[in-house]
Motif scaffolding. Structure first.
Motif, PDB file in Angstrom:
ATOM      1  N   LYS A  55      28.833  48.198  22.181  1.00 41.76           N
ATOM      2  CA  LYS A  55      29.971  49.047  22.309  1.00 41.76           C
ATOM      3  C   LYS A  55      31.376  48.386  22.601  1.00 41.76           C
ATOM      4  CE  LYS A  55      27.186  52.383  24.767  1.00 41.76           C
ATOM      5  NZ  LYS A  55      26.907  53.259  26.004  1.00 41.76           N
ATOM      6  N   THR A  56      31.492  47.008  23.231  1.00 44.08           N
ATOM      7  CA  THR A  56      32.597  46.102  23.125  1.00 44.08           C
ATOM      8  C   THR A  56      33.022  45.811  21.971  1.00 44.08           C
ATOM      9  OG1 THR A  56      31.843  45.464  25.362  1.00 44.08           O
ATOM     10  CG2 THR A  56      33.678  44.033  24.236  1.00 44.08           C
ATOM     11  N   LEU A  57      32.211  45.502  21.076  1.00 43.53           N
ATOM     12  CA  LEU A  57      32.487  45.059  19.674  1.00 43.53           C
ATOM     13  C   LEU A  57      32.851  46.182  18.940  1.00 43.53           C
ATOM     14  CD1 LEU A  57      32.636  42.900  17.533  1.00 43.53           C
ATOM     15  CD2 LEU A  57      30.422  43.105  17.106  1.00 43.53           C
ATOM     16  N   ILE A  58      32.485  47.366  18.953  1.00 46.17           N
ATOM     17  CA  ILE A  58      32.684  48.620  18.211  1.00 46.17           C
ATOM     18  C   ILE A  58      34.096  48.863  18.776  1.00 46.17           C
ATOM     19  CG2 ILE A  58      32.419  50.911  17.704  1.00 46.17           C
ATOM     20  CD1 ILE A  58      29.266  50.051  18.148  1.00 46.17           C
ATOM     21  N   LYS A  59      34.325  48.871  19.979  1.00 46.76           N
ATOM     22  CA  LYS A  59      35.694  49.261  20.596  1.00 46.76           C
ATOM     23  C   LYS A  59      36.914  48.168  19.999  1.00 46.76           C
ATOM     24  CE  LYS A  59      38.010  50.303  24.863  1.00 46.76           C
ATOM     25  NZ  LYS A  59      38.289  49.860  26.033  1.00 46.76           N
ATOM     26  N   THR A  60      36.524  47.044  19.880  1.00 43.81           N
ATOM     27  CA  THR A  60      37.286  45.869  19.448  1.00 43.81           C
ATOM     28  C   THR A  60      37.662  46.328  18.127  1.00 43.81           C
ATOM     29  OG1 THR A  60      36.524  44.372  21.192  1.00 43.81           O
ATOM     30  CG2 THR A  60      37.727  43.534  19.126  1.00 43.81           C
ATOM     31  N   ILE A  61      36.480  46.268  17.148  1.00 45.49           N
ATOM     32  CA  ILE A  61      36.803  46.686  15.735  1.00 45.49           C
ATOM     33  C   ILE A  61      37.595  47.751  15.507  1.00 45.49           C
ATOM     34  CG2 ILE A  61      35.713  46.944  13.557  1.00 45.49           C
ATOM     35  CD1 ILE A  61      33.456  45.202  14.605  1.00 45.49           C
ATOM     36  N   ASP A  62      37.170  48.843  16.011  1.00 43.03           N
ATOM     37  CA  ASP A  62      37.981  50.180  16.032  1.00 43.03           C
ATOM     38  C   ASP A  62      39.415  50.217  16.364  1.00 43.03           C
ATOM     39  OD1 ASP A  62      35.484  51.064  14.777  1.00 43.03           O
ATOM     40  OD2 ASP A  62      35.069  52.465  16.757  1.00 43.03           O
ATOM     41  N   SER A  63      39.670  49.225  17.466  1.00 45.52           N
ATOM     42  CA  SER A  63      41.014  49.220  18.006  1.00 45.52           C
ATOM     43  C   SER A  63      41.879  48.176  16.728  1.00 45.52           C
ATOM     44  CB  SER A  63      41.151  48.610  19.192  1.00 45.52           C
ATOM     45  OG  SER A  63      42.325  48.206  19.593  1.00 45.52           O
ATOM     46  N   HIS A  64      41.282  47.228  16.158  1.00 44.98           N
ATOM     47  CA  HIS A  64      41.834  46.411  15.217  1.00 44.98           C
ATOM     48  C   HIS A  64      42.166  47.277  13.894  1.00 44.98           C
ATOM     49  CE1 HIS A  64      43.631  42.927  13.936  1.00 44.98           C
ATOM     50  NE2 HIS A  64      42.952  42.667  12.868  1.00 44.98           N
ATOM     51  N   LEU A  65      41.058  48.052  13.562  1.00 39.28           N
ATOM     52  CA  LEU A  65      41.551  49.177  12.464  1.00 39.28           C
ATOM     53  C   LEU A  65      42.643  49.818  12.775  1.00 39.28           C
ATOM     54  CD1 LEU A  65      40.410  50.365   9.616  1.00 39.28           C
ATOM     55  CD2 LEU A  65      39.070  51.967  11.035  1.00 39.28           C
ATOM     56  N   GLU A  66      43.015  50.414  13.608  1.00 40.27           N
ATOM     57  CA  GLU A  66      44.005  51.013  13.989  1.00 40.27           C
ATOM     58  C   GLU A  66      45.500  50.422  13.700  1.00 40.27           C
ATOM     59  OE1 GLU A  66      46.020  53.649  17.833  1.00 40.27           O
ATOM     60  OE2 GLU A  66      43.892  53.743  17.407  1.00 40.27           O
ATOM     61  N   GLU A  67      45.338  49.019  14.527  1.00 40.71           N
ATOM     62  CA  GLU A  67      46.075  48.102  14.511  1.00 40.71           C
ATOM     63  C   GLU A  67      46.551  47.699  12.879  1.00 40.71           C
ATOM     64  OE1 GLU A  67      45.495  44.396  16.561  1.00 40.71           O
ATOM     65  OE2 GLU A  67      46.793  45.296  18.368  1.00 40.71           O
ATOM     66  N   THR A  68      45.508  47.595  12.330  1.00 35.32           N
ATOM     67  CA  THR A  68      45.493  47.256  10.586  1.00 35.32           C
ATOM     68  C   THR A  68      46.602  48.314   9.906  1.00 35.32           C
ATOM     69  OG1 THR A  68      43.666  45.850  10.846  1.00 35.32           O
ATOM     70  CG2 THR A  68      44.279  46.606   8.645  1.00 35.32           C
TER      71      THR A  68
END
Length: 194
Positions: A55-68
């Protein structure tokens, strides 16, 4: 005792017809490269998130997608600030890094080991982006493109923060979970052999 020196022959690369002639041209060319890279990454990140289990990794990736997505918009502002139209040029480095990440997903079992592989691939991407944005910021500063510099430094900070978040996720749980999974598999194999 005589030593023979090998005669090294080097050839100079012939530049393309549209090769950068000066720092400004190189700056613009590099912007086109990272613009393509960010767009490609915006398509690759959802696949990484879908294949992660932590869940931590998914949240980190999803957050970075938004930043991207914001970084793509910010790059468009950088182009605008220097009087250029935003356009992309295929980034061979990012293309290779994304393909490597896809291979890691294919070559690992679902679970913590795959998550550790996704983090490894993601950090390679982050380090490439950190190097690129650092270089672009340096070019902007030298060219006295203050607005571009400010925008590029903002993205550089986000990339460094994303790298830190990945390191934190890896160190605080995922790598240990992957090691534990491996140890459990080894124990099961030993029990089967007995």
């Amino acid at each position: 005792m005589e030593t023979k020196e090998k005669k090294q022959t080097t050839t100079k690369a012939t530049p393309k017809k549209d090769a950068a002639e000066g720092l400004r041209d190189l700056f613009i060319d590099s912007l086109k490269d990272i613009y393509w890279a960010e767009k490609a990454l915006s398509k690759a990140l959802p696949k990484m998130s879908k294949n992660a289990t932590s869940k931590t990794l998914i949240k980190t990736i999803d957050s970075h997608l938004e930043e991207t997505h914001h970084q793509i918009e910010r790059l468009e502002k950088v182009f605008e600030s220097i009087g250029e139209k935003a356009s992309a040029k295929k980034c061979e480095a990012m293309d290779g890094l994304i393909k490597e990440g896809e291979e890691i997903v294919k070559e690992t079992e679902i679970g913590a080991v795959r998550d550790a592989g996704i983090i490894a691939a993601s950090q390679k991407i982050e380090h490439y982006e950190i190097a690129t944005y650092g270089t672009l910021a340096s070019f902007a500063k030298t060219l006295k493109e203050e607005k571009a510099l400010k925008l590029l430094l903002e993205t550089l900070k986000e990339e460094k923060d994303a790298d830190y978040a990945l390191t934190d996720a890896a160190y605080n749980s995922i790598n240990f979970d992957a090691k534990e999974e491996e140890e459990e598999e080894e124990e099961e194999e030993e029990e089967e052999e007995e």
